[in-house]
Every structure is written in structure tokens, then in C-alpha cells.
Design a protein around this motif. Structure first.
Motif, PDB file in Angstrom:
ATOM      1  N   THR A 108      47.985 -11.664   6.560  1.00  0.00           N
ATOM      2  CA  THR A 108      46.690 -11.101   6.195  1.00  0.00           C
ATOM      3  C   THR A 108      45.718 -11.048   7.375  1.00  0.00           C
ATOM      4  N   LEU A 109      45.871 -11.911   8.355  1.00  0.00           N
ATOM      5  CA  LEU A 109      45.048 -11.874   9.564  1.00  0.00           C
ATOM      6  C   LEU A 109      45.211 -10.543  10.308  1.00  0.00           C
ATOM      7  N   ASP A 110      46.338  -9.872  10.103  1.00  0.00           N
ATOM      8  CA  ASP A 110      46.633  -8.600  10.780  1.00  0.00           C
ATOM      9  C   ASP A 110      46.055  -7.378  10.075  1.00  0.00           C
ATOM     10  N   ILE A 111      45.591  -7.526   8.857  1.00  0.00           N
ATOM     11  CA  ILE A 111      45.144  -6.380   8.058  1.00  0.00           C
ATOM     12  C   ILE A 111      44.028  -5.570   8.722  1.00  0.00           C
ATOM     13  N   PRO A 112      42.977  -6.199   9.283  1.00  0.00           N
ATOM     14  CA  PRO A 112      41.936  -5.369   9.909  1.00  0.00           C
ATOM     15  C   PRO A 112      42.481  -4.449  11.009  1.00  0.00           C
ATOM     16  N   LEU A 113      43.415  -4.926  11.815  1.00  0.00           N
ATOM     17  CA  LEU A 113      43.995  -4.087  12.869  1.00  0.00           C
ATOM     18  C   LEU A 113      44.951  -3.058  12.278  1.00  0.00           C
ATOM     19  N   LEU A 114      45.744  -3.443  11.314  1.00  0.00           N
ATOM     20  CA  LEU A 114      46.653  -2.496  10.665  1.00  0.00           C
ATOM     21  C   LEU A 114      45.877  -1.331  10.042  1.00  0.00           C
ATOM     22  N   ASN A 115      44.661  -1.598   9.576  1.00  0.00           N
ATOM     23  CA  ASN A 115      43.852  -0.567   8.924  1.00  0.00           C
ATOM     24  C   ASN A 115      43.280   0.474   9.886  1.00  0.00           C
ATOM     25  N   ILE A 116      43.276   0.204  11.190  1.00  0.00           N
ATOM     26  CA  ILE A 116      42.663   1.177  12.107  1.00  0.00           C
ATOM     27  C   ILE A 116      43.663   1.944  12.967  1.00  0.00           C
ATOM     28  N   VAL A 117      44.922   1.535  12.998  1.00  0.00           N
ATOM     29  CA  VAL A 117      45.906   2.238  13.816  1.00  0.00           C
ATOM     30  C   VAL A 117      46.498   3.420  13.053  1.00  0.00           C
ATOM     31  N   GLY A 118      47.076   4.344  13.798  1.00  0.00           N
ATOM     32  CA  GLY A 118      47.708   5.508  13.191  1.00  0.00           C
ATOM     33  C   GLY A 118      48.998   5.183  12.468  1.00  0.00           C
ATOM     34  N   LEU A 119      49.689   4.125  12.914  1.00  0.00           N
ATOM     35  CA  LEU A 119      50.974   3.771  12.318  1.00  0.00           C
ATOM     36  C   LEU A 119      51.055   2.258  12.072  1.00  0.00           C
ATOM     37  N   PRO A 120      50.595   1.813  10.893  1.00  0.00           N
ATOM     38  CA  PRO A 120      50.712   0.399  10.548  1.00  0.00           C
ATOM     39  C   PRO A 120      52.123   0.079  10.051  1.00  0.00           C
ATOM     40  N   VAL A 121      52.733  -0.949  10.654  1.00  0.00           N
ATOM     41  CA  VAL A 121      54.117  -1.326  10.352  1.00  0.00           C
ATOM     42  C   VAL A 121      54.167  -2.819  10.064  1.00  0.00           C
ATOM     43  N   THR A 122      55.093  -3.217   9.220  1.00  0.00           N
ATOM     44  CA  THR A 122      55.293  -4.638   8.968  1.00  0.00           C
ATOM     45  C   THR A 122      56.780  -4.958   8.855  1.00  0.00           C
ATOM     46  N   VAL A 123      57.062  -6.249   8.775  1.00  0.00           N
ATOM     47  CA  VAL A 123      58.448  -6.728   8.700  1.00  0.00           C
ATOM     48  C   VAL A 123      58.804  -7.081   7.259  1.00  0.00           C
ATOM     49  N   GLN A 124      60.089  -7.143   6.990  1.00  0.00           N
ATOM     50  CA  GLN A 124      60.590  -7.372   5.643  1.00  0.00           C
ATOM     51  C   GLN A 124      60.006  -8.637   4.997  1.00  0.00           C
ATOM     52  N   ASN A 125      59.821  -9.690   5.769  1.00  0.00           N
ATOM     53  CA  ASN A 125      59.355 -10.960   5.210  1.00  0.00           C
ATOM     54  C   ASN A 125      57.834 -11.138   5.329  1.00  0.00           C
ATOM     55  N   ALA A 126      57.103 -10.042   5.407  1.00  0.00           N
ATOM     56  CA  ALA A 126      55.644 -10.088   5.525  1.00  0.00           C
ATOM     57  C   ALA A 126      54.982 -10.476   4.211  1.00  0.00           C
ATOM     58  N   HIS A 127      53.710 -10.841   4.317  1.00  0.00           N
ATOM     59  CA  HIS A 127      52.896 -11.140   3.144  1.00  0.00           C
ATOM     60  C   HIS A 127      52.784  -9.870   2.293  1.00  0.00           C
ATOM     61  N   PRO A 128      52.847  -9.988   0.968  1.00  0.00           N
ATOM     62  CA  PRO A 128      52.776  -8.798   0.098  1.00  0.00           C
ATOM     63  C   PRO A 128      51.548  -7.923   0.315  1.00  0.00           C
ATOM     64  N   GLU A 129      50.407  -8.499   0.631  1.00  0.00           N
ATOM     65  CA  GLU A 129      49.193  -7.703   0.873  1.00  0.00           C
ATOM     66  C   GLU A 129      49.348  -6.823   2.106  1.00  0.00           C
ATOM     67  N   VAL A 130      50.085  -7.292   3.082  1.00  0.00           N
ATOM     68  CA  VAL A 130      50.330  -6.514   4.296  1.00  0.00           C
ATOM     69  C   VAL A 130      51.271  -5.347   3.984  1.00  0.00           C
ATOM     70  N   LYS A 131      52.302  -5.625   3.222  1.00  0.00           N
ATOM     71  CA  LYS A 131      53.259  -4.573   2.858  1.00  0.00           C
ATOM     72  C   LYS A 131      52.580  -3.412   2.126  1.00  0.00           C
ATOM     73  N   LYS A 132      51.567  -3.720   1.331  1.00  0.00           N
ATOM     74  CA  LYS A 132      50.870  -2.689   0.549  1.00  0.00           C
ATOM     75  C   LYS A 132      50.206  -1.636   1.424  1.00  0.00           C
ATOM     76  N   ILE A 133      49.737  -2.013   2.609  1.00  0.00           N
ATOM     77  CA  ILE A 133      48.952  -1.071   3.424  1.00  0.00           C
ATOM     78  C   ILE A 133      49.745  -0.420   4.556  1.00  0.00           C
ATOM     79  N   CYS A 134      50.987  -0.855   4.750  1.00  0.00           N
ATOM     80  CA  CYS A 134      51.763  -0.335   5.876  1.00  0.00           C
ATOM     81  C   CYS A 134      52.546   0.908   5.495  1.00  0.00           C
ATOM     82  N   LYS A 135      52.730   1.785   6.489  1.00  0.00           N
ATOM     83  CA  LYS A 135      53.489   3.020   6.289  1.00  0.00           C
ATOM     84  C   LYS A 135      54.989   2.773   6.400  1.00  0.00           C
ATOM     85  N   TYR A 136      55.365   1.650   7.001  1.00  0.00           N
ATOM     86  CA  TYR A 136      56.792   1.353   7.152  1.00  0.00           C
ATOM     87  C   TYR A 136      56.993  -0.155   7.106  1.00  0.00           C
TER      88      TYR A 136
END
Length: 170
Positions: free
Chosen positions: A114-142
Motif C-alpha cells: 500500500t505504500l506504493d499506491i501513490p506512485l502507482l497512481n501517477i505512472v502510465g503503467l502501474p504493475v504489481t507482483v502476484q503476491n502483492a497486497h490486494p489493494e495494490v492489485k486493484k489499481i494495477c494494469k498488470y
């Protein structure tokens, strides 16, 4: 996001930034009895980073932790843009893109918590890993198939490399 839109997003990435703990590593931190910290890095990820840099994509590391092991590994991989011990990852990211002279929309970021969410929200391509926090997975494109520390970085690099090759062929 449709496949064509996703491929277009991949093709337009000029910088990709990564978190470390949970993305490059499995999230575990090893500390010896003498207080020395060590990390476990996957060699496939390192090779993927080197190949990505060869294609002309800038690579950055933005981490909340300070770690000599991380700094050494990233320097060994040829990464110039390293921001460790960041209290504000967005500010660190903005410093990097200002120095390079690109827009946030031309960048991607891989984070896992969740600490990564503010940065993920401003980039053109937000990505996360399979074992990420569910809130992070919700906002990522991949979301990677691989987990952090077990080839997820290589998977991201391969996607970007293949998209760049496809763009050059067009």
C-alpha cells in the motif's frame, strides 16, 4: 484495459522504476547476529534488467529502505537512478523524471504494498507482483504470474523488451 491498449502502454515506456522488497526480493530481510543485512536476488531478474537497459529503457530503483546490499546489486546491474530510504516515493520519482526530462505517463512502476499506491497512481503503467497486497492489485494494469523475488522482475522486463522490439518492427 484491452490487450491493444496494454501493448500500446508497454511500447511507450521510456523509464521503468521498481520497488525492491517484495518485488526484487520475496520481501524477507535477513539480518545476521552481528546486525549485517543481506538480501536474496534472482539472477534471472538481473539479466532481465541488463537486457532492458540495452533496449534504451531507463531503469530506476525507489525503495523505502536503505540497504547497502541493494545499492551494490543495483550498481552491479548498471542502474544509475537509485533512490533508497525514501519517505516519499512520489517525490523521489519526480526528481528522477525531471532529471531525465520525461513525463510520468511515459513511465511504469512495479510495487507490491500500500505504500506504493501513490506512485502507482501517477505512472502510465502501474504493475504489481502476484503476491502483492490486494489493494495494490486493484489499481494495477498488470499483475505478474511470478511472485516477487522469484522472477517477477524478469517477467516485467521481458514484456517491455518484447513491446519495444514490436514497436521497432512497425
Amino acid at each position: 484495459m484491452k490487450k491493444n491498449e496494454f501493448n500500446h502502454s508497454l511500447q511507450n515506456i521510456n523509464l521503468f522504476a521498481f520497488d525492491v522488497d517484495g518485488v526484487f526480493t520475496d520481501g524477507r530481510i535477513y539480518i545476521s547476529d552481528s546486525g549485517v543485512e543481506s538480501k536474496d536476488f534472482h539472477t534471472h531478474d538481473g539479466y532481465g534488467i541488463r537486457k532492458l537497459i540495452e533496449t534504451g529503457v531507463e531503469v530506476a530503483i525507489i525503495s523505502g529502505r536503505n540497504s547497502a546490499a541493494v545499492e551494490q546489486r543495483m550498481l552491479d546491474l548498471g542502474i544509475d537512478n537509485i533512490k533508497l530510504g525514501c519517505n516519499d516515493k512520489v517525490l523521489a520519482f519526480e526528481e528522477i523524471i525531471t532529471k531525465i526530462g520525461i513525463k510520468a505517463s511515459e513511465c511504469g512502476y512495479a510495487g507490491d504494498d500500500t505504500l506504493d499506491i501513490p506512485l502507482l497512481n501517477i505512472v502510465g503503467l502501474p504493475v504489481t507482483v502476484q503476491n502483492a497486497h490486494p489493494e495494490v492489485k486493484k489499481i494495477c494494469k498488470y499483475t505478474t504470474i511470478k511472485t516477487g523475488g522469484h522472477g517477477a522482475v524478469r517477467e516485467i522486463c521481458d514484456l517491455l523488451i518484447n513491446a519495444r522490439k514490436k514497436r521497432q518492427e512497425e
